[in-house]
Each structure stands twice: as C-alpha cells, then as structure tokens.
Design an enzyme around this catalytic site. Structure first.
Site, PDB file in Angstrom:
ATOM      1  N   GLU A  42      26.454  37.112  41.762  1.00 25.97           N
ATOM      2  CA  GLU A  42      27.272  36.202  42.591  1.00 25.97           C
ATOM      3  C   GLU A  42      26.443  35.104  43.250  1.00 25.97           C
ATOM      4  O   GLU A  42      26.730  34.709  44.384  1.00 25.97           O
ATOM      5  CB  GLU A  42      28.002  37.001  43.681  1.00 25.97           C
ATOM      6  CG  GLU A  42      29.016  37.967  43.132  1.00 25.97           C
ATOM      7  CD  GLU A  42      29.688  38.802  44.215  1.00 25.97           C
ATOM      8  OE1 GLU A  42      29.123  38.937  45.309  1.00 25.97           O
ATOM      9  OE2 GLU A  42      30.779  39.316  43.955  1.00 25.97           O
ATOM     10  N   GLU A  65      33.940  42.703  38.482  1.00 28.38           N
ATOM     11  CA  GLU A  65      34.274  43.500  39.669  1.00 28.38           C
ATOM     12  C   GLU A  65      35.732  43.333  40.045  1.00 28.38           C
ATOM     13  O   GLU A  65      36.112  42.316  40.626  1.00 28.38           O
ATOM     14  CB  GLU A  65      33.390  43.096  40.874  1.00 28.38           C
ATOM     15  CG  GLU A  65      31.942  43.473  40.697  1.00 28.38           C
ATOM     16  CD  GLU A  65      31.103  43.208  41.939  1.00 28.38           C
ATOM     17  OE1 GLU A  65      31.619  43.313  43.069  1.00 28.38           O
ATOM     18  OE2 GLU A  65      29.913  42.884  41.765  1.00 28.38           O
TER      19      GLU A  65
HETATM   20  C1  GAL Z   1      30.488  42.023  45.574  1.00 25.35           C
HETATM   21  C2  GAL Z   1      29.084  42.432  45.129  1.00 25.35           C
HETATM   22  C3  GAL Z   1      28.988  43.935  44.983  1.00 25.35           C
HETATM   23  C4  GAL Z   1      29.553  44.597  46.208  1.00 25.35           C
HETATM   24  C5  GAL Z   1      30.983  44.124  46.437  1.00 25.35           C
HETATM   25  C6  GAL Z   1      31.626  44.700  47.655  1.00 25.35           C
HETATM   26  O1  GAL Z   1      30.523  40.742  46.077  1.00 25.35           O
HETATM   27  O2  GAL Z   1      28.758  41.830  43.911  1.00 25.35           O
HETATM   28  O3  GAL Z   1      27.660  44.311  44.770  1.00 25.35           O
HETATM   29  O4  GAL Z   1      28.754  44.266  47.280  1.00 25.35           O
HETATM   30  O5  GAL Z   1      30.978  42.757  46.622  1.00 25.35           O
HETATM   31  O6  GAL Z   1      31.691  46.061  47.554  1.00 25.35           O
END
Ligand code: GAL
Length: 727
Positions: free
Chosen positions: A197, A269
């Site tokens: 990110e 994600e």
């Molecule tokens: C995202 C990040 C993950 C984790 C998630 C929140 O932005 O890439 O590693 O931190 O947020 O759980």
C-alpha cells in the site's frame, strides 16, 4: 417456524463443516491434489485471470500468517481452509521476526515459514508471499526490525541508499531462501508482493517516493523468480500487477483496466472483519456483507479475491503493532483465533465458494458482461458459456433499503437490499443476504483449572539508573524496543495538598508513583491529582512509561519516538527540566523471572495485598490431550504480560470496551459498525497454544502492572462450537 428451520439447517451445515475440518480423510483427496506440485508450473496472466499451465484460474484466497499460530495448528487450520473451497493462501514474511539482529536469522518454531509452505504444498494450496518488507499487518513496527532505525541517515520506504541497501539485502536473502517454493521451481508460490500500500503514502515522500516505488518494482523483478510480482494499492507502476485493498473493490476494476488493460483484477485484501483495539469492541462484519462484496467483485470481472484475514490468530509476545492493538488478532475471520470454524461465516462462505468453483468455467469463459439495469438499484451480470450453453448470473440489489421485484428472462425475482443472488441457468441458487442478520455464535470457554499456591514477587523501587538528563529522554533510544518499560524518576516540590500533575505529551501509557506509592495510570494526555497523603514538601516522582506496540502504519516510521515529552507540570510549575533519572526494563525482566530456568532466583511469597508492579507464578500439572484448545481467563487482573513455560503469550489488558455502533452495513460497511462486547473487557481470554505446554508440570508467570487478583485467573478450554461426533 422459519427461524427454527433456519437453525436446524445451520446446525447441519456446522456439523458438516466441523467434520471437514477435523477428518483429513474426508478432504477431497489430498494426495491427488498434492501431485500438482513437484513439477514446475508456468504462471502467466492476461487481463482476465492468472493462467497456470495454460489454464485460467478464479482464485479464492485466504490470509493466514504463520507466526500468528503455532506449528501444530497450521495443518488443521489449512485443512479447514482447503475444505472451505479456498485455493490460495496469502501470507506476509516478517523481517523483524526473521532477522532479529543484522545477519542472524531465525526460522524456528512459528517462524518456520518453509514448514508452513510444505503443508500448503501437501494440501494442494497455492500461496501468495507478500515480502514487503514493510507489511503493516498490525505487526510491531510494520515488520521493520528496530535495528534498522539505528542506521545512519536512513529514511524508511524512500529513495534513500541506506534503506534500499538494507531492503535489498533482506529481500535477496528471503527471496532466495524460498526459491525452491516458487511454482516456477515446482513449489506452491504463484504470486509475490513487494512493498505494501505504498501508493497511499507515496505523496508524503514527494518525487523521491515515486522513484522509490519504481525502484522497488524493478528490484523485485530483477530477483527473477519466474512468477508475477504484485504491488497493492500502487496505481503508478506498469511492470508489476497493481491490486486492490478495501471492503469493496468492484468499482475499482474499471479504473484499473483503463490504466492497465493487460492486467487481471486482483483483490489482495478484502477485510472480512477488522483488528481490535484495546478499549474497543470486538469487530464484526456480517458474512452477508462479505459475500455481497465478493459476488460483486466476481460479477465485475475480478479473478482473485483474498480474505484478509481468513484466520487471524494471535499476535504472541511483543509482536503486536501499535498503538494499542489487542493480542488477539481474531479479525472476525471465518476460522477463529483458536482454529475453529466461526459460524455462520465459515459455512456460508464454504457454500458460496463451492458454487463459484462449480461454475467458474462459465464465468471465466468470457469478459465480464456489462451489467443490465433491471429496476431501481438492481442489475444483473449475465455470464454464459458458448461452449456448453450454460449461464451463470449475479443479480444484485445495491440499494441500502427496500426489497425490489424485477423480471429477468420472464421470471419474477424478489431481491433483498444489499444482496446478490447467484443464478445458474436463470434459477436462483444462492442469496448472499440469506443468513438472517443476527448474532454470530459466541465464542465460549469452560474453566478447567484454577490455581493454588501462587507465588508473588513485587518490584522494588530501589532502582539502579542507567541514564540521567535534565529533561526526560526519548524512550526507544534507551530501550531499543527490548522492553515496554522505562522508568522516569525526578524530585518534586509539592506546594499544596491535591496538586495537579500534568503529562500532556506522553506517547502511550504511564503508571505514576510518588515515594513508591501508586497514584494513578494514564493513557495519552494525563492529568492527575496527587492525593492527600502527598503532603507539602519534597517528594520523589516515579513514572513508569509503558510502550504498547510500535506503530505499524505511518509515514516516516524511522522517526518513531516514544515516552514522556515536555512539558511535565506540577500545578503551574514546569518540572520538565528538574533533572531526570531513567532506567529501561522492570527488574523482573532483567532477572528473567518469566523463564523457568531463572524464576527460582527470587523468593516468591504467598499472595497478599495485590500491589502494583507484581509478578505472579503458577506451577501446575496438566494432562494434555489432542483436541485441547486453551486460554487464560484473565478477569480480575488489569494490565501486563503473560508467559507460559518461558514463551511470551502477549500483552493483556482488561480495559472495558466502549464505542460499539449499530450494524447498519447495508449501503457500505466500515469497522466502526457492528462491534460486539461493549461494556465487557476488550479482551478477556488469552490463547495459550498447546505447543508451548507440557504434559505434566507447567509454569505460568504473569507480570501485573497495576492491580490484580491472581486467584481469580482460570485456565479455560475453548468450547468446540459443534458436535463432538467428528472428533
Ligand atoms: C491494510 C494493510 C494490512 C493490514 C490491514 C488492516 O491496509 O495492508 O497489512 O494492516 O490494513 O488490518
């Protein structure tokens, strides 16, 4: 009646799912699937999907971080994951776990990444490795080793030579370490990620940030691993696949294809829940909304979707990031912290995945069709296979309220708000909103042991200071993140009874003492009234500053600082420059009381008085059995750390949760909705993995910072949330 039927159906599903989880024999022929590894695979892609040995793939993926479980949990968790129709496991590698000091490497115990990958390969699960090396992940310092901060002139995640040198050293090491595991070499890893990110913070680094992002992609590509590299939330680089992170990503696909028409749509994600903060409720995202988001994604052309986290597990030891994140990383995942299916999320997802996989040949046979509007907020994405004549459609109502009645293909459909129905040959076979909104099955525990003959040892205030300075010193420069604790001590002159002590500028938490007497605890800006026993005259002020995890998401993390900062005032007098003595660690840490080989070095007394800054020791016998899943119920304690046979289980804090909001996710979920458990301790139960227990004599050591009744602590067994017949 409907409700009763539903519960019967749910129980049946849970039962079936439960059997899947524990009976490896019932898995779809593990051996046959495993055979696909061992020979090199050709992994390529086009705009529609990843292509493995010439075959398009619709990949359903699950984040599981190996160090957030212990090795004996990996297989059952991965088996349960496989049984739910997941094809791909996504994990980060954690630099600070693996390279604790420069050039020394740790791959032992729950850091044994290759043992984890071996199980994935054996079960026929593909893997995405997210090398970072910045990982965020609610992991201490986002995965950066603390020693990195101490390198001269370093600027993390920037076009900065010292940083890039260190990043290339580590990346080269870990990428080579895993070389046999790339699909190009016959292993399960089909995708690799660099950075994490960065696009969200790039602007803060200006032109240098843009140069760094490009360099990171080029560097990754130069490692030549024969599988595609991805970067998430990074839309300015063409040489790697840009992927989406978010609660919903379907609207991103068009934007992505406009910029990169040859890249597939990957969602690294999809957050099926969220992480928990101390003093916060337990995050919860209803499965109806999770599956709605996945269905929308596939309808719009997405061909890889990952649940971050599917199994969140536990952040043991001092590995939790900051600030103020709980030890439990359960994440409301489909598999809970203890490795059990979490219902109805697990079973609903399983059913949904099974359907998607059964018809993926139709979905992948064409580009995503343009959705057809059938009514207000109702649209259909209709896929059909020219080859077989079958069709598969996603009928979506994206309105937050109102059931819509629409016609499709001469048939009338009622579509619930914020729902997607899956249609096979125009017949509805699944509705994402079908599980009635309601409470998830609560996680339950039964006590199996309370403790007797507890030993008590209290910290003394007779401290040997290591540092002196006019003003309070920055904490991390003294503790080097080897401990949460730093003592700050100074002399004060009290001019009136009931004087006000103010510490408006502390990074985390303080426990305040005057003349060895506990006064109060503060989190963030702290104002304390010194009580009537602190009379007019000279006194000693002793403040224990407690760091609760290093930040894991911020710009310029190399600049992270902690501790007490100016001003410190007593009534209107600034006492910041009074001259301060400092000392890292509490004494019990220095004496290693948490280690059974050293705990005998002090005289433990019977429990009495429950003073602050006290260590408690429990020795007890345990008969271990195979399906034990244990936790400590810490009710009665306040805040501290738990050690079992020398292993650090993590920080505990019984702070009450507040701020839960109604579950009005229709229209768009955010983690500020749907939380559970307000009014209760934000985390009451602390997972004790059986890998760290012994059959026979065991030793638990607890360091309590404030107040605790250790006699109230119990060892509890996680109630297995379905019938025992499967075991
Ligand atoms: C995202 C990040 C993950 C984790 C998630 C929140 O932005 O890439 O590693 O931190 O947020 O759980």
């Amino acid at each position: 009646m409907y409700k009763n039927n539903y519960y019967y159906y749910l129980l049946l599903l849970i039962f079936v799912a439960g059997c899947f989880v524990v009976d490896a024999k019932s898995l779809d022929s593990v051996e046959t699937v495993a055979a696909k590894f061992g020979v090199p695979l050709n992994v390529s892609y086009d705009h529609r999907s990843l292509i493995i040995n010439g075959e398009r793939k619709l990949l359903l993926s699950a984040s599981i971080h190996y160090p957030r479980a212990t090795p004996s949990m990996w297989r059952p968790v991965l088996e349960a994951t496989k049984a739910a129709g997941i094809d791909l496991i996504e994990t980060y590698t954690f630099w600070n776990l693996h390279e604790p000091t420069p050039g020394t490497y740790n791959f032992e115990g729950n850091a044994n990444v290759t043992a984890f990958l071996d199980i994935c390969a054996e079960l026929g699960l593909y893997v995405t490795v997210r090398f970072g090396p910045y990982v965020c992940a609610e992991w201490n310092y986002g995965g950066f080793p603390f020693w990195l901060k101490e390198i001269d002139g370093i600027v993390f995640r920037d076009y900065n030579q010292p940083f890039m040198d260190q990043m290339s050293n580590w990346m080269t090491y870990i990428v080579n370490y895993l070389r046999p595991y790339y699909a190009s070499n016959g292993g399960p890893i089909i995708l690799a990620q660099v950075e994490n990110e960065y696009g969200w913070l790039e602007a803060a680094y200006g032109a240098s940030g843009t140069k760094y992002a490009l360099w990171a992609a080029q560097f990754a590509n130069s490692l030549d691993i024969g599988i595609p590299w991805i970067m998430c939330s990074q839309d300015d680089i063409a040489t790697v696949i840009n992927t989406c992170n978010g609660f919903y990503c379907h609207d991103w696909i068009d934007v992505h294809w406009t910029a990169y028409p040859n890249q597939p749509a990957f969602w690294t994600e999809n957050w099926p829940g969220w992480f928990q903060n101390w003093e916060g409720g337990v995050p919860h995202r209803p499965v109806q909304d999770v599956l709605y988001s996945v269905a929308r994604w596939i309808a719009y052309g997405g061909s890889m979707m990952n649940y971050y986290m599917w199994f969140g597990g536990t952040t043991f030891g001092r590995w939790t990031g900051g600030p103020f994140i709980t030890t439990s990383y359960d994440y409301d995942g489909a598999i809970d912290e203890y490795g059990y299916p979490y219902e109805p999320k697990y079973s609903q997802s399983l059913e949904f995945h099974t359907i998607i996989h059964a018809y993926e040949h139709i979905i992948l046979s064409m580009n995503p069709p343009k959705p057809i509007l059938l009514g207000e907020n109702v649209e259909i994405s209709h896929f059909y296979s020219v080859e077989t004549g079958e069709s598969f459609s996603f009928l979506a109502n994206f309105g937050a309220t109102g059931v819509q009645t629409v016609q499709w293909n001469g048939i009338t459909f009622k579509v619930q708000p914020w729902s997607v129905q899956l249609l096979y040959n125009n017949v509805s076979i699944f509705d994402t909103s079908a599980t009635p909104i309601g409470s998830p099955v609560p996680k339950q525990f039964t006590p199996i042991k309370s403790f007797e003959n507890i030993g008590q040892w209290s910290e003394s205030f007779d401290l040997t200071f290591t540092n002196y300075s006019e003003t309070p010193m920055e904490q991390l420069s003294l503790t080097r993140d080897q401990t949460d604790y730093l003592w700050y001590v100074t002399k004060i002159e009290v001019n009136r009874v009931g004087a006000q002590l103010s510490l408006p500028n502390i990074s985390d938490m303080v426990h305040v003492f005057v003349d060895n007497q506990y006064i109060a605890t503060g989190r963030g800006p702290t104002n304390i009234t010194l009580n009537s026993t602190i009379g007019v005259g000279g006194h000693t002020l002793q403040v224990l500053h407690t760091k609760v995890g290093l930040v894991n998401y911020a710009e310029h993390m190399e600049a992270t600082v902690a501790g007490i900062f100016e001003p410190v005032t007593l009534d209107s007098v600034d006492i910041s420059s009074n001259g301060w003595s400092m000392k890292p660690f509490v004494q019990g840490e220095t004496l290693q009381l948490y280690n059974p080989n050293h705990s005998g070095s002090v005289q433990w007394t019977n429990v009495t008085g429950n003073p602050p800054l006290t260590w408690y020791k429990f020795n007890f016998n345990l008969e271990l059995s195979s399906n034990m899943s244990l936790a400590l119920d810490m009710l009665g304690m306040t805040k501290g750390m738990i050690f079992v046979n020398g292993y650090n289980i993590g920080r505990y804090w019984l702070a009450l949760a507040y701020g839960c909001n109604p579950c009005t996710y229709q229209g768009g979920y955010s983690p500020s909705m749907c939380q559970l458990g307000c009014g209760e301790p934000s985390q009451q139960y602390y997972h004790v993995p059986t890998d760290w227990l012994m059959n026979g004599e065991n030793e638990i050591v607890i360091f309590e910072e404030v107040y605790g009744n250790p006699e109230a602590i119990t060892l509890v067994q996680r109630v297995i949330p379905y019938t025992n017949d499967c075991y």
